[in-house]
Design an enzyme around this catalytic site. Structure first.
Site, PDB file in Angstrom:
ATOM      1  CE  LYS A  63      -3.552  -2.134   1.887  1.00 30.27           C
ATOM      2  NZ  LYS A  63      -4.548  -3.050   3.458  1.00 30.27           N
ATOM      3  CD  GLN A 115      -3.112  -4.414   6.648  1.00 32.27           C
ATOM      4  OE1 GLN A 115      -2.924  -3.782   5.837  1.00 32.27           O
ATOM      5  NE2 GLN A 115      -4.207  -5.791   6.299  1.00 32.27           N
ATOM      6  CG  ASP A 157      -9.853   0.279   5.320  1.00 33.73           C
ATOM      7  OD1 ASP A 157      -9.365  -0.144   4.394  1.00 33.73           O
ATOM      8  OD2 ASP A 157      -8.938  -0.047   6.419  1.00 33.73           O
TER       9      ASP A 157
END
Ligand code: NAP
Length: 295
Positions: free
Chosen positions: A53, A97, A120
């Site tokens: 990412k 994460q 997200d």
């Protein structure tokens, strides 16, 4: 006839080019998109996801703030970091994460992220907005699946869709996106899970099959209607002594047999994964765009 392969790397690379262009315009206007990537602990899969990412951000010109914390980080420390990032004017998106190490409360962490920075798309406000068909961040994997269908010119409206899996990050939001009364929606959606009866029969009715179960060979050729479009979200490690690392990645679909029945199919790897990452950048850039509009 063998199915057309829906190339996730190619589609993601085109999206990144588009985002790089938008990022240049935003940066020239004084608003460089910024993403905070928070990793707690050293789970090897998570380390490789966040590294990818961060690399993606670099390619597109997005500022990436990489924050690595030890597995001993307390809930209070993590929550306090997120409060700081919520206030940080350089940061348009916060990604924590998952999964978090044991002892940390993921739900509380997700709910602490300001909805304006929830790139997200996991915050209850983002999910509510999606369900109510209001403007907001779409979760990256379902959004990526829609982009793949669009890129492969698969009509969604009026089609019969079967999604295998009902998780809150893939199956459930994707079902909502595909049946909602909006562009990219208007399908008739069936969602299968471990309590579904006669799943094979249901999958056989589908014009579009999306497999997101996390189990290899969940969808096999005998379950797929001739000419259906098959999107494989699953990522599973299977032992493979011929590989140096001792395993290979496979999806949830028996690719070799299904490709002879489907009209189009996404591979694993190189399918949904690159799109998930591209849609994270998409959300970060659109968040920066809103910051510019507010300034
Ligand atoms: P999850 O939270 O474990 O959910 C799996 C879902 O599949 C559950 O709803 C489960 O049913 C259902 N299921 C499992 N086995 C089944 C079976 N044999 N028949 C019917 N339904 C079954 O997983 P997830 O987070 O959604 O992820 C699913 C897969 O996608 C995983 O392999 C994951 O690694 C992958 N993934 C890939 C990406 C990407 O970017 N490529 C992103 C996210 C996830 P119940 O609800 O009844 O338990």
């Amino acid at each position: 006839m063998s199915a057309k392969i829906i190339d996730g790397n190619q589609i993601a690379s085109e999206i990144r080019e588009e985002l790089a262009q938008k990022t240049r315009v935003l940066t020239d206007s004084g608003v460089r998109p910024g993403l905070a990537v928070v990793l707690v602990g050293e789970n090897p899969a998570s380390v490789s996801y966040v590294t990818a990412k961060e690399r993606d951000c670099e390619k597109v010109g997005i500022l990436s703030r990489d924050i690595r914390l030890s597995a001993q980080t307390t809930q209070e420390e993590l929550i306090s970091l997120i409060h700081e990032l919520n206030e940080d004017e350089e940061i348009d998106g916060i990604l924590v994460q998952l999964p978090l190490p044991q002892g940390l409360d993921e739900e509380a962490v997700i709910q602490t992220i300001h909805p304006d920075k929830d790139v997200d798309g996991f915050h209850p406000e983002s999910i509510g907005r999606l369900v109510l068909n209001l403007d907001g961040f779409l979760p990256c994997t379902p959004h990526g699946v829609l982009k793949m269908l669009e890129a492969s010119e698969t009509p969604i409206e009026g089609s019969d869709v079967v999604i295998v899996g009902r998780s809150r990050i893939v199956g459930a939001p994707l079902a909502n996106l595909m049946f909602r009364k909006a562009s990219g929606g208007n399908a008739t959606v069936t969602v299968c899970h471990t309590r579904t009866k006669d799943m094979a029969e249901k999958v056989r009715q589908a014009d579009i099959v999306v497999a997101a179960a996390g189990r290899p060979n969940t969808v096999t050729a005998d379950m797929v209607k001739k000419g259906a479009v098959v999107i494989d979200v699953g990522v599973n490690r299977v032992e493979d002594a011929t590989r140096k690392r001792g395993y290979r990645l496979v999806g949830d679909v028996d690719f070799e047999s299904v490709k002879d029945v489907a009209s189009a199919i996404s591979p694993v790897p190189g399918g949904v994964g690159p799109l998930t990452r591209a849609m994270l950048l998409w959300n970060t850039v659109s968040s920066a765009q809103k910051r510019l509009e507010r300034s």
